[in-house]
Design an enzyme around this catalytic site. Structure first.
Site, PDB file in Angstrom:
ATOM      1  N   LYS A   1       0.836  -1.206   0.000  1.00 20.19           N
ATOM      2  CA  LYS A   1       0.000   0.000   0.000  1.00 20.19           C
ATOM      3  C   LYS A   1       0.870   1.255   0.000  1.00 20.19           C
ATOM      4  O   LYS A   1       2.088   1.171   0.192  1.00 20.19           O
ATOM      5  CB  LYS A   1      -0.938  -0.005   1.203  1.00 20.19           C
ATOM      6  CG  LYS A   1      -0.262  -0.001   2.593  1.00 20.19           C
ATOM      7  CD  LYS A   1      -1.286  -0.384   3.651  1.00 20.19           C
ATOM      8  CE  LYS A   1      -0.653  -0.530   5.021  1.00 20.19           C
ATOM      9  NZ  LYS A   1      -0.799   0.662   5.865  1.00 20.19           N
TER      10      LYS A   1
ATOM     11  N   ARG B   1      -9.591   0.642  15.369  1.00 20.35           N
ATOM     12  CA  ARG B   1      -9.714   1.289  14.055  1.00 20.35           C
ATOM     13  C   ARG B   1     -10.955   0.782  13.333  1.00 20.35           C
ATOM     14  O   ARG B   1     -11.924   1.520  13.165  1.00 20.35           O
ATOM     15  CB  ARG B   1      -8.423   1.039  13.252  1.00 20.35           C
ATOM     16  CG  ARG B   1      -8.295   1.838  12.000  1.00 20.35           C
ATOM     17  CD  ARG B   1      -6.846   1.864  11.472  1.00 20.35           C
ATOM     18  NE  ARG B   1      -6.330   0.550  11.100  1.00 20.35           N
ATOM     19  CZ  ARG B   1      -5.074   0.380  10.652  1.00 20.35           C
ATOM     20  NH1 ARG B   1      -4.234   1.389  10.555  1.00 20.35           N
ATOM     21  NH2 ARG B   1      -4.649  -0.838  10.318  1.00 20.35           N
TER      22      ARG B   1
ATOM     23  N   HIS C   1      -5.485  -6.912  13.873  1.00 21.68           N
ATOM     24  CA  HIS C   1      -4.260  -6.124  13.718  1.00 21.68           C
ATOM     25  C   HIS C   1      -3.801  -5.674  15.104  1.00 21.68           C
ATOM     26  O   HIS C   1      -4.608  -5.180  15.896  1.00 21.68           O
ATOM     27  CB  HIS C   1      -4.525  -4.905  12.831  1.00 21.68           C
ATOM     28  CG  HIS C   1      -3.298  -4.163  12.404  1.00 21.68           C
ATOM     29  ND1 HIS C   1      -2.206  -4.791  11.809  1.00 21.68           N
ATOM     30  CD2 HIS C   1      -2.985  -2.842  12.452  1.00 21.68           C
ATOM     31  CE1 HIS C   1      -1.294  -3.888  11.523  1.00 21.68           C
ATOM     32  NE2 HIS C   1      -1.731  -2.695  11.906  1.00 21.68           N
TER      33      HIS C   1
ATOM     34  N   ARG D   1       0.952 -10.513   6.984  1.00 21.20           N
ATOM     35  CA  ARG D   1       0.845  -9.285   6.201  1.00 21.20           C
ATOM     36  C   ARG D   1       2.132  -8.486   6.420  1.00 21.20           C
ATOM     37  O   ARG D   1       2.254  -7.737   7.378  1.00 21.20           O
ATOM     38  CB  ARG D   1      -0.375  -8.481   6.622  1.00 21.20           C
ATOM     39  CG  ARG D   1      -1.684  -9.269   6.606  1.00 21.20           C
ATOM     40  CD  ARG D   1      -2.877  -8.395   6.923  1.00 21.20           C
ATOM     41  NE  ARG D   1      -2.747  -7.708   8.193  1.00 21.20           N
ATOM     42  CZ  ARG D   1      -3.128  -8.220   9.380  1.00 21.20           C
ATOM     43  NH1 ARG D   1      -3.672  -9.432   9.435  1.00 21.20           N
ATOM     44  NH2 ARG D   1      -2.957  -7.532  10.502  1.00 21.20           N
TER      45      ARG D   1
ATOM     46  N   TYR E   1      15.336  31.430   2.412  1.00 20.13           N
ATOM     47  CA  TYR E   1      14.173  32.271   2.734  1.00 20.13           C
ATOM     48  C   TYR E   1      14.255  32.762   4.173  1.00 20.13           C
ATOM     49  O   TYR E   1      14.711  32.043   5.066  1.00 20.13           O
ATOM     50  CB  TYR E   1      12.886  31.461   2.522  1.00 20.13           C
ATOM     51  CG  TYR E   1      12.498  31.321   1.075  1.00 20.13           C
ATOM     52  CD1 TYR E   1      12.472  30.072   0.456  1.00 20.13           C
ATOM     53  CD2 TYR E   1      12.183  32.442   0.316  1.00 20.13           C
ATOM     54  CE1 TYR E   1      12.124  29.940  -0.882  1.00 20.13           C
ATOM     55  CE2 TYR E   1      11.831  32.325  -1.020  1.00 20.13           C
ATOM     56  CZ  TYR E   1      11.803  31.063  -1.614  1.00 20.13           C
ATOM     57  OH  TYR E   1      11.463  30.943  -2.940  1.00 20.13           O
TER      58      TYR E   1
ATOM     59  N   CYS F   1      13.870  24.898   0.679  1.00 22.86           N
ATOM     60  CA  CYS F   1      12.916  25.512  -0.251  1.00 22.86           C
ATOM     61  C   CYS F   1      12.017  24.437  -0.847  1.00 22.86           C
ATOM     62  O   CYS F   1      12.160  23.259  -0.538  1.00 22.86           O
ATOM     63  CB  CYS F   1      13.669  26.214  -1.384  1.00 22.86           C
ATOM     64  SG  CYS F   1      14.994  27.292  -0.841  1.00 22.86           S
ATOM     65  N   MET F   2      11.121  24.848  -1.711  1.00 30.07           N
ATOM     66  CA  MET F   2      10.203  23.891  -2.337  1.00 30.07           C
ATOM     67  C   MET F   2      10.965  22.876  -3.182  1.00 30.07           C
ATOM     68  O   MET F   2      10.630  21.694  -3.221  1.00 30.07           O
ATOM     69  CB  MET F   2       9.204  24.648  -3.226  1.00 30.07           C
ATOM     70  CG  MET F   2       8.121  23.773  -3.817  1.00 30.07           C
ATOM     71  SD  MET F   2       6.987  24.702  -4.879  1.00 30.07           S
ATOM     72  CE  MET F   2       6.110  25.668  -3.644  1.00 30.07           C
ATOM     73  N   ASP F   3      12.035  23.341  -3.839  1.00 29.07           N
ATOM     74  CA  ASP F   3      12.712  22.508  -4.835  1.00 29.07           C
ATOM     75  C   ASP F   3      14.222  22.429  -4.656  1.00 29.07           C
ATOM     76  O   ASP F   3      14.882  21.688  -5.381  1.00 29.07           O
ATOM     77  CB  ASP F   3      12.432  23.077  -6.238  1.00 29.07           C
ATOM     78  CG  ASP F   3      11.018  23.622  -6.353  1.00 29.07           C
ATOM     79  OD1 ASP F   3      10.873  24.852  -6.545  1.00 29.07           O
ATOM     80  OD2 ASP F   3      10.075  22.838  -6.160  1.00 29.07           O
TER      81      ASP F   3
HETATM   82  C1  LIG Z   1      -3.928  -4.068   8.705  1.00 29.75           C
HETATM   83  C2  LIG Z   1      -2.454  -3.973   8.442  1.00 29.75           C
HETATM   84  N1  LIG Z   1      -1.753  -5.116   8.274  1.00 29.75           N
HETATM   85  C3  LIG Z   1      -0.427  -5.092   8.040  1.00 29.75           C
HETATM   86  C4  LIG Z   1       0.262  -3.914   7.962  1.00 29.75           C
HETATM   87  C5  LIG Z   1       1.756  -3.963   7.727  1.00 29.75           C
HETATM   88  O1  LIG Z   1       2.426  -3.457   8.844  1.00 29.75           O
HETATM   89  P1  LIG Z   1       4.016  -3.355   8.801  1.00 29.75           P
HETATM   90  O2  LIG Z   1       4.365  -2.422   7.665  1.00 29.75           O
HETATM   91  O3  LIG Z   1       4.384  -2.784  10.135  1.00 29.75           O
HETATM   92  O4  LIG Z   1       4.520  -4.740   8.561  1.00 29.75           O
HETATM   93  C6  LIG Z   1      -0.416  -2.689   8.148  1.00 29.75           C
HETATM   94  C7  LIG Z   1       0.376  -1.406   8.096  1.00 29.75           C
HETATM   95  N2  LIG Z   1      -0.332  -0.254   8.477  1.00 29.75           N
HETATM   96  C8  LIG Z   1       0.302   0.869   8.860  1.00 29.75           C
HETATM   97  C9  LIG Z   1       1.623   1.110   8.986  1.00 29.75           C
HETATM   98  O5  LIG Z   1       1.758   2.396   9.431  1.00 29.75           O
HETATM   99  N3  LIG Z   1       0.534   2.950   9.609  1.00 29.75           N
HETATM  100  C10 LIG Z   1      -0.368   2.025   9.251  1.00 29.75           C
HETATM  101  O6  LIG Z   1      -1.679   2.141   9.270  1.00 29.75           O
HETATM  102  C11 LIG Z   1      -1.807  -2.723   8.391  1.00 29.75           C
HETATM  103  O7  LIG Z   1      -2.536  -1.582   8.556  1.00 29.75           O
END
Ligand SMILES: Cc1ncc(COP(=O)(O)O)c(CNc2conc2O)c1O
Length: 372
Positions: free
Chosen positions: A39, A139, A169, A222, A267, A313-315
């Site tokens: 993600k 969550r 989680h 995961r 700046y 700066c921005m860039d």
């Molecule tokens: C539901 C869930 N599973 C697995 C992972 C993977 O976690 P890891 O990268 O520590 O292995 C995340 C990461 N979620 C997030 C990581 O930082 N902010 C979060 O919401 C998650 O939200």
């Protein structure tokens, strides 16, 4: 990388990704799968490239945050299971079913609404569903055995829905203090214990859990941040095995000048040279995700730490050089140069945040260049 007309780039080491992921896969119990969490554009590393490296290293599925990220992987040709970890729009249930993208479900009313869309669409495939349990993360997810049992009954009563997985989680798996973690495990066992049978995928582990609480793994992990070579705890808990950071950030000096004592830089003229010194300009700024808070931090030039002077700066940003250097000299903002290293952790510490946020914060203006 085609179309790169600025020397500033994120360098992603695919061999490091493969080594990190293979190390994890090799430590999993038989029958336990690794789904790579890609993600947020692969935590800034490039989702498609990371997914391929992870697949090469033994990952058999992927996790993303939102449906669009799953569709990006399907469009890139990945046919492996993909789980959307967030709550999707019930109206997208037919699309997810057709694309064989698995949906996280956190409440029964979502199922009922999705089912209406699936029924109307005469979806050719059932929607794959993973029930999320909230055991303390606070969550999303089911919190009571009764609510969970009711949702499972609804799943079993509707062939538009395929009960594919159940998960939770952990919010403190990266802490040395495991009291809250243990409470979550107990709640997990109470909730899943209320079911006659469990679905194909049973998963609770993020990186931290798989590293420090592997006995909890169930049959799928995961795996995110450790796959990118980063310690989930930052520096709080020691890693059980070596990880290889996959992301570096490099650039070059594009301008070098001598400033006299009393001359100001940046700046707000917040920096004034107290003596004559060499100053280099680097083409990176906060629009690349290299934050303004990094004023006063350092980069590496010729293996030497060089302070970022004046406001970012921005860039562009300016650094004090130990001597005169030529335009085109390499600058290392994250990575190793000679005997010196700047890690994402170092950048995060200086910014008062975590390395996850730094890695994800690099914007699309920075090209990702892949090595190995
Ligand atoms: C539901 C869930 N599973 C697995 C992972 C993977 O976690 P890891 O990268 O520590 O292995 C995340 C990461 N979620 C997030 C990581 O930082 N902010 C979060 O919401 C998650 O939200």
């Amino acid at each position: 990388v085609v179309g790169v007309h600025r020397p500033t780039q994120l360098v992603i080491d695919r061999q490091a990704l493969r080594e990190n992921i293979h190390a994890a896969v090799s430590r999993l119990a038989d029958g336990c799968a690794l789904f790579m969490v890609v993600k947020a554009n692969g935590y800034g590393h490039g989702a498609v490239q990371v997914a391929q490296a992870a697949k090469d290293a033994g990952a058999t599925g992927f996790c993303v945050a939102i449906l669009d990220e799953a569709l990006e992987l399907r469009a890139a040709g990945f046919n492996e299971p993909i789980l959307v970890l967030g709550v999707s729009d019930p109206a997208d249930a037919p699309l997810m079913a057709t694309q064989r993208i698995s949906a996280t479900v956190a409440a029964q009313d979502w199922l009922v609404e999705a089912n209406e869309y699936l029924t109307l669409a005469h979806a050719a495939q059932p929607l794959r569903v993973h029930l999320g349990l909230d055991t303390g993360m606070g969550r999303i997810g089911f919190k009571t055995p009764a609510a969970l049992q009711s949702a499972v009954a609804y799943l079993n009563d509707n062939d538009t829905l395929d009960f594919e997985g159940i998960f939770t989680h952990f919010s403190t798996a990266d802490s040395a203090d495991d009291r809250y973690f243990k409470q979550q495990v107990t709640t997990w066992k109470t909730l899943t214990g209320a079911l006659d049978q469990l679905p194909r995928y049973v998963h609770v582990s993020n990186s931290a859990t798989s590293l420090w609480h592997a006995e909890c793994n169930a049959n799928m992990v995961r795996f995110g941040v450790a796959g990118y070579g980063l310690n989930p705890s930052g520096t709080a808990v020691k890693l059980p095995y070596t990880l290889h950071p996959a992301m570096s950030l490099t650039s070059e000096l594009v301008h070098v000048k001598k400033v006299a004592a009393g001359e100001s830089v940046g700046y707000g003229a917040t920096y004034t040279a107290s003596q004559a010194e060499w100053v280099g300009t680097v083409p990176i700024g906060y629009a690349d995700g290299y934050e303004r808070r990094l004023q006063g931090f350092h980069v590496l030039v010729d293996g030497q730490p060089c302070e970022i002077i004046g406001r970012v700066c921005m860039d562009q940003l300016m650094v004090r050089l130990p001597a005169e250097y030529q335009r085109g000299t390499q600058v290392t903002l994250v990575g190793r140069d000679g005997d010196e290293t700047i890690s994402l952790q170092d950048v995060a510490d200086y910014c008062g945040t975590i390395h996850y946020e730094i890695a994800c914060g690099f914007t699309s203006r920075l090209p990702r260049c892949y090595r190995h």
